[in-house]
Write a protein that holds these residues in place. Structure first.
Motif, PDB file in Angstrom:
ATOM      1  N   VAL C  65      34.274  23.652  82.283  1.00  0.00           N
ATOM      2  CA  VAL C  65      33.464  24.581  82.693  1.00  0.00           C
ATOM      3  C   VAL C  65      34.160  26.107  82.774  1.00  0.00           C
ATOM      4  O   VAL C  65      33.757  27.022  82.240  1.00  0.00           O
ATOM      5  CB  VAL C  65      32.537  24.480  84.004  1.00  0.00           C
ATOM      6  N   ARG C  66      35.457  25.849  83.605  1.00  0.00           N
ATOM      7  CA  ARG C  66      35.704  27.242  83.808  1.00  0.00           C
ATOM      8  C   ARG C  66      36.477  27.559  82.608  1.00  0.00           C
ATOM      9  O   ARG C  66      36.579  28.946  82.393  1.00  0.00           O
ATOM     10  CB  ARG C  66      37.115  26.946  84.965  1.00  0.00           C
ATOM     11  N   ILE C  67      36.973  26.784  81.447  1.00  0.00           N
ATOM     12  CA  ILE C  67      37.386  27.315  80.213  1.00  0.00           C
ATOM     13  C   ILE C  67      36.164  28.000  79.605  1.00  0.00           C
ATOM     14  O   ILE C  67      36.419  29.353  78.953  1.00  0.00           O
ATOM     15  CB  ILE C  67      37.970  26.193  79.458  1.00  0.00           C
ATOM     16  N   LEU C  68      34.947  27.312  79.538  1.00  0.00           N
ATOM     17  CA  LEU C  68      33.798  27.922  78.912  1.00  0.00           C
ATOM     18  C   LEU C  68      33.470  29.261  79.443  1.00  0.00           C
ATOM     19  O   LEU C  68      33.087  30.188  78.864  1.00  0.00           O
ATOM     20  CB  LEU C  68      32.949  26.788  79.106  1.00  0.00           C
ATOM     21  N   TYR C  92      22.146  21.080  84.729  1.00  0.00           N
ATOM     22  CA  TYR C  92      22.840  19.898  85.375  1.00  0.00           C
ATOM     23  C   TYR C  92      24.331  19.999  84.632  1.00  0.00           C
ATOM     24  O   TYR C  92      25.122  19.295  84.578  1.00  0.00           O
ATOM     25  CB  TYR C  92      22.272  18.691  84.586  1.00  0.00           C
ATOM     26  N   GLY C  93      24.661  21.389  84.602  1.00  0.00           N
ATOM     27  CA  GLY C  93      26.182  21.657  84.504  1.00  0.00           C
ATOM     28  C   GLY C  93      25.944  22.195  82.924  1.00  0.00           C
ATOM     29  O   GLY C  93      25.667  21.510  81.885  1.00  0.00           O
ATOM     30  N   PRO C  94      26.752  23.423  82.630  1.00  0.00           N
ATOM     31  CA  PRO C  94      26.693  23.994  81.373  1.00  0.00           C
ATOM     32  C   PRO C  94      27.488  23.145  80.290  1.00  0.00           C
ATOM     33  O   PRO C  94      27.225  22.857  79.291  1.00  0.00           O
ATOM     34  CB  PRO C  94      27.666  25.122  81.444  1.00  0.00           C
ATOM     35  N   ALA C  95      28.788  22.390  80.794  1.00  0.00           N
ATOM     36  CA  ALA C  95      29.704  21.772  79.893  1.00  0.00           C
ATOM     37  C   ALA C  95      28.779  20.350  79.494  1.00  0.00           C
ATOM     38  O   ALA C  95      28.379  20.215  78.450  1.00  0.00           O
ATOM     39  CB  ALA C  95      30.799  21.553  80.628  1.00  0.00           C
ATOM     40  N   LYS C  96      28.338  19.738  80.578  1.00  0.00           N
ATOM     41  CA  LYS C  96      27.703  18.336  80.489  1.00  0.00           C
ATOM     42  C   LYS C  96      26.460  18.485  79.686  1.00  0.00           C
ATOM     43  O   LYS C  96      26.244  17.829  78.809  1.00  0.00           O
ATOM     44  CB  LYS C  96      27.686  17.896  81.931  1.00  0.00           C
ATOM     45  N   GLN C  97      25.537  19.458  80.220  1.00  0.00           N
ATOM     46  CA  GLN C  97      24.184  19.282  79.521  1.00  0.00           C
ATOM     47  C   GLN C  97      24.392  20.032  78.117  1.00  0.00           C
ATOM     48  O   GLN C  97      23.566  19.445  77.064  1.00  0.00           O
ATOM     49  CB  GLN C  97      23.237  19.993  80.532  1.00  0.00           C
ATOM     50  N   ALA C  98      24.997  21.039  78.041  1.00  0.00           N
ATOM     51  CA  ALA C  98      25.115  21.872  76.773  1.00  0.00           C
ATOM     52  C   ALA C  98      25.697  21.056  75.760  1.00  0.00           C
ATOM     53  O   ALA C  98      25.418  21.233  74.695  1.00  0.00           O
ATOM     54  CB  ALA C  98      25.834  23.087  77.101  1.00  0.00           C
ATOM     55  N   CYS C  99      26.885  20.179  76.168  1.00  0.00           N
ATOM     56  CA  CYS C  99      27.338  19.458  75.200  1.00  0.00           C
ATOM     57  C   CYS C  99      26.641  18.554  74.650  1.00  0.00           C
ATOM     58  O   CYS C  99      26.565  18.293  73.519  1.00  0.00           O
ATOM     59  CB  CYS C  99      28.652  18.990  75.881  1.00  0.00           C
ATOM     60  N   LYS C 100      25.632  17.938  75.586  1.00  0.00           N
ATOM     61  CA  LYS C 100      24.908  16.916  75.022  1.00  0.00           C
ATOM     62  C   LYS C 100      23.937  17.221  73.709  1.00  0.00           C
ATOM     63  O   LYS C 100      23.793  16.831  72.955  1.00  0.00           O
ATOM     64  CB  LYS C 100      23.990  16.199  76.048  1.00  0.00           C
ATOM     65  N   ILE C 101      23.300  18.652  74.049  1.00  0.00           N
ATOM     66  CA  ILE C 101      22.484  19.060  73.263  1.00  0.00           C
ATOM     67  C   ILE C 101      23.176  19.767  72.019  1.00  0.00           C
ATOM     68  O   ILE C 101      22.739  19.704  70.843  1.00  0.00           O
ATOM     69  CB  ILE C 101      21.708  20.477  73.892  1.00  0.00           C
ATOM     70  N   ALA C 102      24.474  19.749  72.162  1.00  0.00           N
ATOM     71  CA  ALA C 102      25.307  20.423  70.916  1.00  0.00           C
ATOM     72  C   ALA C 102      25.717  19.248  70.208  1.00  0.00           C
ATOM     73  O   ALA C 102      26.385  19.273  69.371  1.00  0.00           O
ATOM     74  CB  ALA C 102      26.477  21.241  71.511  1.00  0.00           C
TER      75      ALA C 102
END
Lengths: 102, 138, 111
Positions: C65-68, C92-102
């Motif tokens: 997340v901090r890198i994002l 639910y977390g940009p990295a976690k949830q956005a990664c799932k969608i991506a």
């Protein structure tokens, strides 16, 4: 402050002992454990390499691993120390860091 | 210890070629996760470890992920000192030209791109090990 | 085995909803995954999802997340590269949830 280097693979099979010895600084210690103990037997071909690396460094072998492979203190090449688990802890404490050669 | 704890010097030593065993990938994952702790991290590539940084790795034929690209992300994670041992390269018939270019952006210097790969003699590696608080081997 | 069903094909996912084969990803599938997560995809959502996909393509990892946040700031400016704004988009977390969608694997280090 010096470094304790641990080696746990047989030098007959892997190059990690060689690499370890190539990266010793003045006053460092080497502990041969697990399969690495086979490299410390007198008459073996790594005895000379160990001796060459030794002037300012100490080389030890972990006793339970030596015993488990059917060797005794008498079987060690000259100048190599034998330590038990307590001695391992002493070495770790006497050095600033531990560097494992896997 | 009181207040802000001191940044410690961490060295990750990599001595295995990348895809035959899990060591290289595990090391990389530990480095990435460990980066969150904001310590002073260096990586050393010794022996076959130098192969982890080879340019042009193509793993499509062996069915594993090509994680070599991930080393180029290390700069974002503030892991910017990748020491490659000169003797290990030479023994394998390699030069630094055979490795991937890896760089980082230096915020302190107007985001200038600087190389992360530093070729070090064996004697420099010895000194590098001697100045660490923690050495982790893979 | 469970999966996302779309136009008669099934894209398998793991027990947390991450795609098993990232090659099956497309924009329609992303919208479907987002719907499962109760997210209506807006242009701002797509900006993050596309950024993650580009990052993954280039480095073979999803960023922490901090890198994002850092990289989004560099690319789109301070308003977009803001942790709060990213959490507003992906609760639910940009990295976690956005990664799932991506369609990407769960970021390294996420449990």
């Amino acid at each position: 402050m010096p470094t304790l280097h641990t080696v746990n693979k047989s030098p007959y099979e892997r190059s990690s002992l060689r690499s370890c010895l190539d990266h010793l600084a003045e006053g460092d210690s080497v502990l041969m454990m697990e399969d690495a103990v086979v490299g410390a037997r007198r008459g073996g071909k790594f005895v000379e390499v160990l001796k060459a690396a030794r002037p300012s460094c100490t080389v030890s072998v972990l006793a339970p691993d030596l015993a488990a492979r059917g060797m005794k203190a008498d079987d060690l090449a000259e100048g190599i120390a034998l330590v038990d688990y307590g001695g391992f802890v002493d070495l770790a404490v006497a050095n600033a860091r531990v560097c494992a050669w896997l | 210890m009181t207040g802000q704890s001191k940044r410690k010097k961490f060295l990750y030593i990599n001595r295995r070629a990348p895809h035959g065993t899990i060591y290289a990938l595990e090391s990389l994952e530990v480095v990435l996760i460990g980066a969150a702790f904001e310590q002073d991290v260096s990586l050393a590539f010794i022996d076959d470890g130098v192969y982890q940084l080879m340019a042009g790795q193509d793993t499509s034929g062996i069915g594993v992920k090509n994680f070599s690209k991930t080393y180029r992300a290390l700069g974002d994670y503030e892991v910017r000192k990748l020491y490659v041992e000169r003797e290990s390269l030479a023994e394998r018939g390699l030069t630094v030209e055979d490795l991937m270019p890896i760089s980082f952006e230096d915020e302190e210097d107007d985001y200038a791109e600087k190389p992360s790969i530093l070729v070090a003699d064996r004697s420099e590696m010895v000194r590098l090990i001697a100045e660490q608080d923690v050495v982790l081997s893979f | 085995m469970s999966g996302y069903e779309m136009n008669g094909t099934i894209a398998e996912h793991d027990e947390e909803g991450y795609l098993k084969d990232i090659g099956q990803w497309n924009a329609d599938l992303a919208n479907l995954i987002a719907k499962n997560e109760n997210i209506d995809m807006t242009a701002d959502h797509w900006e993050v999802v596309n950024f993650l996909r580009d990052y993954y393509e280039e480095y073979q990892i999803a960023p922490a997340v901090r890198i994002l946040v850092k990289e989004m700031t560099k690319k789109f400016g301070k308003e977009k590269g803001d942790q709060k704004a990213l959490y507003a988009l992906f609760p639910y977390g940009p990295a976690k949830q956005a990664c799932k969608i991506a369609g990407l694997p769960k970021p390294t280090g996420c449990v």
